[in-house]
Design a protein around this motif. Structure first.
Motif, PDB file in Angstrom:
ATOM      1  N   LYS A   1      34.506  39.195  25.416  1.00 50.54           N
ATOM      2  CA  LYS A   1      34.635  40.615  25.780  1.00 50.54           C
ATOM      3  C   LYS A   1      34.113  41.527  24.676  1.00 50.54           C
ATOM      4  O   LYS A   1      33.537  42.586  24.967  1.00 50.54           O
ATOM      5  CB  LYS A   1      36.095  40.940  26.108  1.00 50.54           C
TER       6      LYS A   1
ATOM      7  N   ASP B   1      42.245  35.115  30.887  1.00 51.98           N
ATOM      8  CA  ASP B   1      43.225  36.198  30.761  1.00 51.98           C
ATOM      9  C   ASP B   1      44.300  36.090  31.835  1.00 51.98           C
ATOM     10  O   ASP B   1      45.489  36.332  31.576  1.00 51.98           O
ATOM     11  CB  ASP B   1      42.536  37.559  30.854  1.00 51.98           C
ATOM     12  N   ALA B   2      43.888  35.701  33.037  1.00 55.06           N
ATOM     13  CA  ALA B   2      44.856  35.543  34.128  1.00 55.06           C
ATOM     14  C   ALA B   2      45.832  34.414  33.814  1.00 55.06           C
ATOM     15  O   ALA B   2      47.043  34.539  34.041  1.00 55.06           O
ATOM     16  CB  ALA B   2      44.128  35.268  35.442  1.00 55.06           C
TER      17      ALA B   2
ATOM     18  N   THR C   1      33.371  36.332  33.679  1.00 55.82           N
ATOM     19  CA  THR C   1      34.212  35.810  34.768  1.00 55.82           C
ATOM     20  C   THR C   1      35.184  34.765  34.240  1.00 55.82           C
ATOM     21  O   THR C   1      36.377  34.775  34.574  1.00 55.82           O
ATOM     22  CB  THR C   1      33.331  35.190  35.872  1.00 55.82           C
TER      23      THR C   1
ATOM     24  N   SER D   1      38.119  34.178  24.955  1.00 53.52           N
ATOM     25  CA  SER D   1      38.013  35.262  25.931  1.00 53.52           C
ATOM     26  C   SER D   1      37.783  36.593  25.237  1.00 53.52           C
ATOM     27  O   SER D   1      36.943  37.400  25.654  1.00 53.52           O
ATOM     28  CB  SER D   1      39.287  35.315  26.778  1.00 53.52           C
TER      29      SER D   1
ATOM     30  N   SER E   1      36.198  34.576  31.224  1.00 56.16           N
ATOM     31  CA  SER E   1      37.144  35.326  30.399  1.00 56.16           C
ATOM     32  C   SER E   1      38.282  35.893  31.239  1.00 56.16           C
ATOM     33  O   SER E   1      39.450  35.851  30.834  1.00 56.16           O
ATOM     34  CB  SER E   1      36.408  36.463  29.674  1.00 56.16           C
ATOM     35  N   ARG E   2      37.955  36.401  32.427  1.00 54.48           N
ATOM     36  CA  ARG E   2      39.004  36.935  33.312  1.00 54.48           C
ATOM     37  C   ARG E   2      39.942  35.828  33.783  1.00 54.48           C
ATOM     38  O   ARG E   2      41.153  36.054  33.914  1.00 54.48           O
ATOM     39  CB  ARG E   2      38.359  37.655  34.499  1.00 54.48           C
ATOM     40  N   TRP E   3      39.402  34.647  34.032  1.00 55.77           N
ATOM     41  CA  TRP E   3      40.268  33.511  34.428  1.00 55.77           C
ATOM     42  C   TRP E   3      41.219  33.145  33.293  1.00 55.77           C
ATOM     43  O   TRP E   3      42.400  32.879  33.528  1.00 55.77           O
ATOM     44  CB  TRP E   3      39.402  32.303  34.801  1.00 55.77           C
TER      45      TRP E   3
ATOM     46  N   CYS F   1      31.069  45.636  29.360  1.00 56.59           N
ATOM     47  CA  CYS F   1      32.506  45.677  29.640  1.00 56.59           C
ATOM     48  C   CYS F   1      33.163  46.677  28.699  1.00 56.59           C
ATOM     49  O   CYS F   1      32.568  47.070  27.688  1.00 56.59           O
ATOM     50  CB  CYS F   1      33.138  44.286  29.503  1.00 56.59           C
TER      51      CYS F   1
END
Length: 204
Positions: free
Chosen positions: A159, A12-13, A6, A155, A8-10, A168
């Motif tokens: 992954k 990346d965003a 989660t 990040s 990591s997604r932040w 993932c």
């Protein structure tokens, strides 16, 4: 692991927002460069401030987009040998590279750049050129850019580990699809074919 993915997604965003915003600086650099050239050739006017602005913007493009480039797997990669290995072995090599090369180097530059920027900030350092700009904004780009790159590396590391644990997709295949440039070329070719077909129908 779910929490790390989660985060990591932040990350990346964040890098995606910054990277897409920075792409507009390419247009700004082109306009500033063209304006400088026109003013110098037609009116014999020149300013070190505008010339230095071009350098600052170029530095911003290079540094602030580094994390976004890494996220999209569009950085320079020497993988002639690793491409022949199984997918999991490739990811293992990627983890080794991030842990022992990318992160140590990026963290070192980040750490050394902080006093470099801070001294410029507290002394209000100005360019040595006549009509030049203040220096600290350009020096601030270094720690900010490398901070984004460090975050992108962390990040990516999460992954890669998530992929090995089956939680993932393979992060090294993020950019496996068509690039924006390839999609544009295909659209142009499709439009040309369509125009050719219409001309043939009109000629009948």
């Amino acid at each position: 692991m779910k929490l790390l993915l989660t985060i990591s997604r932040w990350i990346d965003a964040l890098n995606t927002v910054v990277g897409r915003a920075v792409t507009w600086l390419v247009l700004v650099v082109a306009v500033v460069s063209a304006g400088n050239a026109v003013m110098r050739k037609l009116f014999s006017l020149s300013s070190n401030a505008w010339l230095e602005l071009q350098w600052y913007l170029f530095g911003a493009i290079f540094l602030l987009a580094a994390g976004y480039t890494f996220l999209r797997n569009e950085h320079v990669r020497v993988d002639v040998l690793s491409q022949k290995l199984p997918e999991r072995a490739q990811v293992g090599i990627e983890i080794f590279g991030v842990l022992f090369f990318l992160l140590p180097a990026a963290c070192l530059v980040f750490w050394l750049s902080i006093p470099f920027f801070w001294e410029s900030w507290i002394t209000h350092e100005l360019s040595s050129n006549t009509e030049g700009l203040i220096r600290w904004p350009a020096k601030l780009l270094i720690p900010v850019g490398f901070a984004l790159l460090i975050l992108a590396g962390l990040s990516h590391l999460v992954k890669c580990i998530g992929f090995l644990r089956g939680q993932c997709p393979n992060p090294m295949q993020v950019s496996s699809g068509k690039s924006d440039e390839e999609a544009l070329v295909e659209d142009i070719l499709a439009a040309q074919r369509q125009a050719g077909l219409e001309q043939q129908e009109q000629g009948r």
